[in-house]
Design an enzyme around this catalytic site. Structure first.
Site, PDB file in Angstrom:
ATOM      1  CB  THR A 132      46.334  33.116  32.181  1.00 12.97           C
ATOM      2  OG1 THR A 132      45.048  33.746  32.155  1.00 12.97           O
ATOM      3  CG2 THR A 132      47.037  33.459  30.872  1.00 12.97           C
ATOM      4  CD  GLU A 134      41.856  36.827  29.688  1.00 13.25           C
ATOM      5  OE1 GLU A 134      41.959  37.448  28.626  1.00 13.25           O
ATOM      6  OE2 GLU A 134      40.779  36.688  30.284  1.00 13.25           O
ATOM      7  CE1 TYR A 156      48.732  38.424  31.779  1.00 15.74           C
ATOM      8  CE2 TYR A 156      46.719  37.335  31.038  1.00 15.74           C
ATOM      9  CZ  TYR A 156      47.755  37.457  31.961  1.00 15.74           C
ATOM     10  OH  TYR A 156      47.804  36.620  33.052  1.00 15.74           O
ATOM     11  CE  LYS A 160      51.022  35.639  32.291  1.00 19.90           C
ATOM     12  NZ  LYS A 160      51.789  35.120  33.425  1.00 19.90           N
TER      13      LYS A 160
HETATM   14  P1  NAP Z   1      49.786  40.733  40.232  1.00 14.84           P
HETATM   15  O1  NAP Z   1      49.148  40.949  41.553  1.00 14.84           O
HETATM   16  O2  NAP Z   1      49.591  41.737  39.145  1.00 14.84           O
HETATM   17  O3  NAP Z   1      51.372  40.589  40.494  1.00 14.84           O
HETATM   18  C1  NAP Z   1      52.298  40.668  39.455  1.00 14.84           C
HETATM   19  C2  NAP Z   1      53.691  40.658  40.050  1.00 14.84           C
HETATM   20  O4  NAP Z   1      54.644  40.725  38.976  1.00 14.84           O
HETATM   21  C3  NAP Z   1      54.001  41.847  40.970  1.00 14.84           C
HETATM   22  O5  NAP Z   1      54.767  41.373  42.040  1.00 14.84           O
HETATM   23  C4  NAP Z   1      54.828  42.757  40.077  1.00 14.84           C
HETATM   24  O6  NAP Z   1      55.727  43.576  40.790  1.00 14.84           O
HETATM   25  C5  NAP Z   1      55.620  41.689  39.308  1.00 14.84           C
HETATM   26  N1  NAP Z   1      56.234  42.223  38.099  1.00 14.84           N
HETATM   27  C6  NAP Z   1      55.646  42.931  37.102  1.00 14.84           C
HETATM   28  N2  NAP Z   1      56.555  43.239  36.159  1.00 14.84           N
HETATM   29  C7  NAP Z   1      57.747  42.730  36.571  1.00 14.84           C
HETATM   30  C8  NAP Z   1      59.061  42.721  36.031  1.00 14.84           C
HETATM   31  N3  NAP Z   1      59.339  43.331  34.872  1.00 14.84           N
HETATM   32  N4  NAP Z   1      60.033  42.087  36.725  1.00 14.84           N
HETATM   33  C9  NAP Z   1      59.766  41.492  37.910  1.00 14.84           C
HETATM   34  N5  NAP Z   1      58.544  41.474  38.469  1.00 14.84           N
HETATM   35  C10 NAP Z   1      57.553  42.088  37.803  1.00 14.84           C
HETATM   36  O7  NAP Z   1      49.398  39.320  39.622  1.00 14.84           O
HETATM   37  P2  NAP Z   1      48.723  38.058  40.359  1.00 14.84           P
HETATM   38  O8  NAP Z   1      47.240  38.202  40.292  1.00 14.84           O
HETATM   39  O9  NAP Z   1      49.395  37.807  41.645  1.00 14.84           O
HETATM   40  O10 NAP Z   1      49.071  36.897  39.314  1.00 14.84           O
HETATM   41  C11 NAP Z   1      50.294  36.171  39.422  1.00 14.84           C
HETATM   42  C12 NAP Z   1      50.626  35.573  38.062  1.00 14.84           C
HETATM   43  O11 NAP Z   1      49.581  34.698  37.650  1.00 14.84           O
HETATM   44  C13 NAP Z   1      50.782  36.571  36.922  1.00 14.84           C
HETATM   45  O12 NAP Z   1      51.775  36.076  36.063  1.00 14.84           O
HETATM   46  C14 NAP Z   1      49.439  36.553  36.228  1.00 14.84           C
HETATM   47  O13 NAP Z   1      49.597  36.938  34.884  1.00 14.84           O
HETATM   48  C15 NAP Z   1      49.070  35.103  36.394  1.00 14.84           C
HETATM   49  N6  NAP Z   1      47.646  34.783  36.471  1.00 14.84           N
HETATM   50  C16 NAP Z   1      46.850  35.438  37.358  1.00 14.84           C
HETATM   51  C17 NAP Z   1      45.521  35.064  37.478  1.00 14.84           C
HETATM   52  C18 NAP Z   1      44.608  35.723  38.474  1.00 14.84           C
HETATM   53  O14 NAP Z   1      43.382  35.558  38.341  1.00 14.84           O
HETATM   54  N7  NAP Z   1      45.127  36.414  39.472  1.00 14.84           N
HETATM   55  C19 NAP Z   1      45.015  34.007  36.697  1.00 14.84           C
HETATM   56  C20 NAP Z   1      45.872  33.360  35.815  1.00 14.84           C
HETATM   57  C21 NAP Z   1      47.199  33.740  35.726  1.00 14.84           C
HETATM   58  P3  NAP Z   1      55.300  45.049  41.327  1.00 14.84           P
HETATM   59  O15 NAP Z   1      54.606  44.814  42.631  1.00 14.84           O
HETATM   60  O16 NAP Z   1      56.615  45.716  41.471  1.00 14.84           O
HETATM   61  O17 NAP Z   1      54.408  45.664  40.293  1.00 14.84           O
HETATM   62  O1  F7E Z   2      38.279  41.548  34.225  1.00 14.30           O
HETATM   63  C1  F7E Z   2      35.160  42.944  32.914  1.00 14.30           C
HETATM   64  C2  F7E Z   2      36.328  42.798  31.965  1.00 14.30           C
HETATM   65  O2  F7E Z   2      40.359  42.768  34.795  1.00 14.30           O
HETATM   66  C3  F7E Z   2      37.299  40.550  34.324  1.00 14.30           C
HETATM   67  C4  F7E Z   2      43.988  38.796  35.322  1.00 14.30           C
HETATM   68  O3  F7E Z   2      44.379  38.350  36.599  1.00 14.30           O
HETATM   69  O4  F7E Z   2      42.346  37.057  35.141  1.00 14.30           O
HETATM   70  C5  F7E Z   2      42.537  38.458  35.105  1.00 14.30           C
HETATM   71  O5  F7E Z   2      42.143  38.975  33.848  1.00 14.30           O
HETATM   72  C6  F7E Z   2      36.119  40.893  33.431  1.00 14.30           C
HETATM   73  C7  F7E Z   2      36.520  41.283  32.001  1.00 14.30           C
HETATM   74  O6  F7E Z   2      40.285  40.222  34.891  1.00 14.30           O
HETATM   75  C8  F7E Z   2      35.379  46.260  34.357  1.00 14.30           C
HETATM   76  O7  F7E Z   2      36.008  43.324  30.672  1.00 14.30           O
HETATM   77  C9  F7E Z   2      33.854  45.028  33.421  1.00 14.30           C
HETATM   78  O8  F7E Z   2      35.650  40.667  31.098  1.00 14.30           O
HETATM   79  O9  F7E Z   2      39.149  41.489  36.616  1.00 14.30           O
HETATM   80  P1  F7E Z   2      39.551  41.577  35.199  1.00 14.30           P
HETATM   81  P2  F7E Z   2      40.658  39.471  33.531  1.00 14.30           P
HETATM   82  O10 F7E Z   2      40.750  40.370  32.378  1.00 14.30           O
HETATM   83  O11 F7E Z   2      39.730  38.306  33.430  1.00 14.30           O
HETATM   84  C10 F7E Z   2      43.076  36.334  34.148  1.00 14.30           C
HETATM   85  C11 F7E Z   2      42.797  34.872  34.332  1.00 14.30           C
HETATM   86  C12 F7E Z   2      44.512  36.693  34.108  1.00 14.30           C
HETATM   87  O12 F7E Z   2      45.354  35.867  33.758  1.00 14.30           O
HETATM   88  C13 F7E Z   2      44.865  38.122  34.269  1.00 14.30           C
HETATM   89  O13 F7E Z   2      46.212  38.287  34.659  1.00 14.30           O
HETATM   90  O14 F7E Z   2      35.476  42.038  33.963  1.00 14.30           O
HETATM   91  N1  F7E Z   2      35.001  44.300  33.450  1.00 14.30           N
HETATM   92  N2  F7E Z   2      34.062  46.241  33.959  1.00 14.30           N
HETATM   93  C14 F7E Z   2      35.953  45.031  34.025  1.00 14.30           C
HETATM   94  N3  F7E Z   2      37.253  44.745  34.306  1.00 14.30           N
HETATM   95  C15 F7E Z   2      37.981  45.700  34.926  1.00 14.30           C
HETATM   96  N4  F7E Z   2      39.275  45.426  35.243  1.00 14.30           N
HETATM   97  N5  F7E Z   2      37.448  46.928  35.255  1.00 14.30           N
HETATM   98  C16 F7E Z   2      36.131  47.264  34.996  1.00 14.30           C
HETATM   99  O15 F7E Z   2      35.684  48.354  35.299  1.00 14.30           O
END
Ligand code: NAP
Ligand code: F7E
Length: 353
Positions: A132, A134, A156, A160
């Site tokens: 990520t 992050e 987090y 990672k």
């Molecule tokens: P998400 O919607 O939160 O999905 C997370 C998945 O992980 C869900 O299917 C959840 O299952 C499963 N999970 C959580 N805890 C588990 C456990 N203990 N054992 C097995 N499965 C478990 O995340 P996403 O946005 O699709 O992201 C996919 C991956 O990419 C994650 O690893 C995230 O950290 C990473 N990532 C995401 C982003 C982004 O912007 N979306 C960017 C960079 C990296 P349940 O449905 O049962 O909760």
């Molecule tokens: O926040 C700000 C918050 O929770 C984005 C995950 O998929 O992407 C995700 O992480 C920004 C942050 O995503 C609210 O403070 C303001 O600066 O949508 P987010 P994230 O933290 O960037 C990365 C790449 C991952 O890997 C993660 O798994 O938005 N923000 N107000 C808020 N965020 C939330 N959630 N809620 C608010 O009300």
């Protein structure tokens, strides 16, 4: 037929990736965990068994905190590919449950790689780790690429980071075809409703249909590089089809603030927001009606914030020929349209009561 194991199958990315892999003719093992409430909403339409194009979908139960369940799945299916998408993926929540986040996000990746090693699959099984942006945290350079030093700012991101280096280590130590996709934020109509983009599109649609009065937000001034999840799962797939394993940034290269995202969404619904006040007293007021639609709430701020992310995906473009298809505006359109439809159904159901 190649077998692909997808962890996190019920999540945003999992639901897109399973569809992609089925369209590529794979046998897909979708790993889901047992939870007390249903977690299948994004994939209810995906029925197990042989699909029309000859591909096959199998659901298997496992948890990243439970090695025996993972061993059993690897033993039964001996996958050619593993996409490790499972995670406690909410950055703010990771401050509340830091140890659990480490169990799933850090040790979970290790447990999967150990399954590959201990079952003698090091020459067979290719491994994708969902790393990520992050990791870049308190960014050391702009934009961020594969060579930018990491500076994580949350439990987090620290978990990672462990998974990132474990993936590199197992590639170097045991010759496993293991890749890190360092993905910048990617969104879609399937995005979880706690993440900022979906929280905004969902709330704006509910305000539009009169089901919600206002939206409570955290830090409006943090900046992100947002892409569409569909494009990013294409990139994951390309990484595991390449001739050699490596680590890649996937990003749009465009950056916007949370405030900008919010203003664009509300503008699409014909609201014209004006900001008044400062800090937690700031409000977003609709110029036409004088109504307060957005308020700031301290509970949505994080103990340490990542203020600025913007990625450089040159390597993925050059080596993998990765070409994202969605624009920033196209992403917002897709999400707003979806949430308007969803809310319209919600409103109709409520009106019938
Ligand atoms: P998400 O919607 O939160 O999905 C997370 C998945 O992980 C869900 O299917 C959840 O299952 C499963 N999970 C959580 N805890 C588990 C456990 N203990 N054992 C097995 N499965 C478990 O995340 P996403 O946005 O699709 O992201 C996919 C991956 O990419 C994650 O690893 C995230 O950290 C990473 N990532 C995401 C982003 C982004 O912007 N979306 C960017 C960079 C990296 P349940 O449905 O049962 O909760
Ligand atoms: O926040 C700000 C918050 O929770 C984005 C995950 O998929 O992407 C995700 O992480 C920004 C942050 O995503 C609210 O403070 C303001 O600066 O949508 P987010 P994230 O933290 O960037 C990365 C790449 C991952 O890997 C993660 O798994 O938005 N923000 N107000 C808020 N965020 C939330 N959630 N809620 C608010 O009300």
């Amino acid at each position: 037929m190649k077998t692909s194991l997808v962890t996190g199958a019920t999540g945003q990315d999992g639901s897109y990736l399973i569809r992609k892999l089925l369209s590529e003719g794979r046998r897909v093992c979708a790993l889901t965990r047992r939870v007390s409430t249903s977690n299948m909403a994004r994939i209810t339409d995906l029925k197990p068994g042989v699909q029309e194009n000859g591909s096959e979908l199998v659901y298997c139960v496992g948890d990243l905190t439970d090695s025996p369940s993972l061993m059993r799945v690897f033993d039964e299916y001996a996958p050619d590919e593993v996409y490790n998408l499972a995670a406690q993926s909410d950055v703010r929540v990771s401050f509340d449950v830091p140890e659990y986040t480490g169990e799933v996000d850090a040790l979970g990746a290790l447990r999967l790689l150990e399954c590959i090693r201990q079952l003698g699959l090091t020459k067979k099984t290719r491994f994708y780790q969902a790393s990520t942006s992050e990791l870049f945290g308190a960014v050391r350079e702009k934009p961020q690429s594969e060579t930018t030093p990491f500076a994580p700012r949350s439990p987090y991101a620290i978990a990672k980071l462990y998974a990132y280096w474990t993936t590199v280590n197992y590639r170097e130590a045991y010759g496993i075809f293991a890749c890190n996709g360092i993905l910048f934020n990617h969104e879609s109509p399937y995005r979880g409703e706690n993440f900022v983009t979906r929280k905004i599109t969902r709330a704006a649609a509910r305000i539009y249909y009169g089901l919600q009065e206002k939206l409570r937000m955290g830090n409006l001034d943090s900046r992100r590089d947002w892409g569409h999840a569909q494009d990013y799962v294409d990139g994951m797939f390309l990484m595991l089809q390449h001739d050699y394993p490596d680590d890649y940034v996937l990003a749009s290269g465009e950056q916007h603030s949370v405030r900008e995202f919010l203003e664009i969404v509300f503008r699409k619904l014909d609201y014209d927001l004006e900001w008044q006040g400062h800090g937690v007293d700031e409000k977003g007021i609709d110029r036409r009606t004088g109504k307060t639609l957005v308020e700031i709430a301290a509970e949505f701020f994080r103990p340490t914030e990542v203020d600025y992310l913007c990625g450089d995906a040159t390597k993925a473009r050059k080596i993998l020929n990765w070409r994202p298809k969605h624009s920033f505006d196209g992403l917002i359109e897709d999400m707003v349209r979806h949430d308007l439809e969803l809310t319209q159904h919600e409103k109709k159901a409520l009106d019938k009561l």
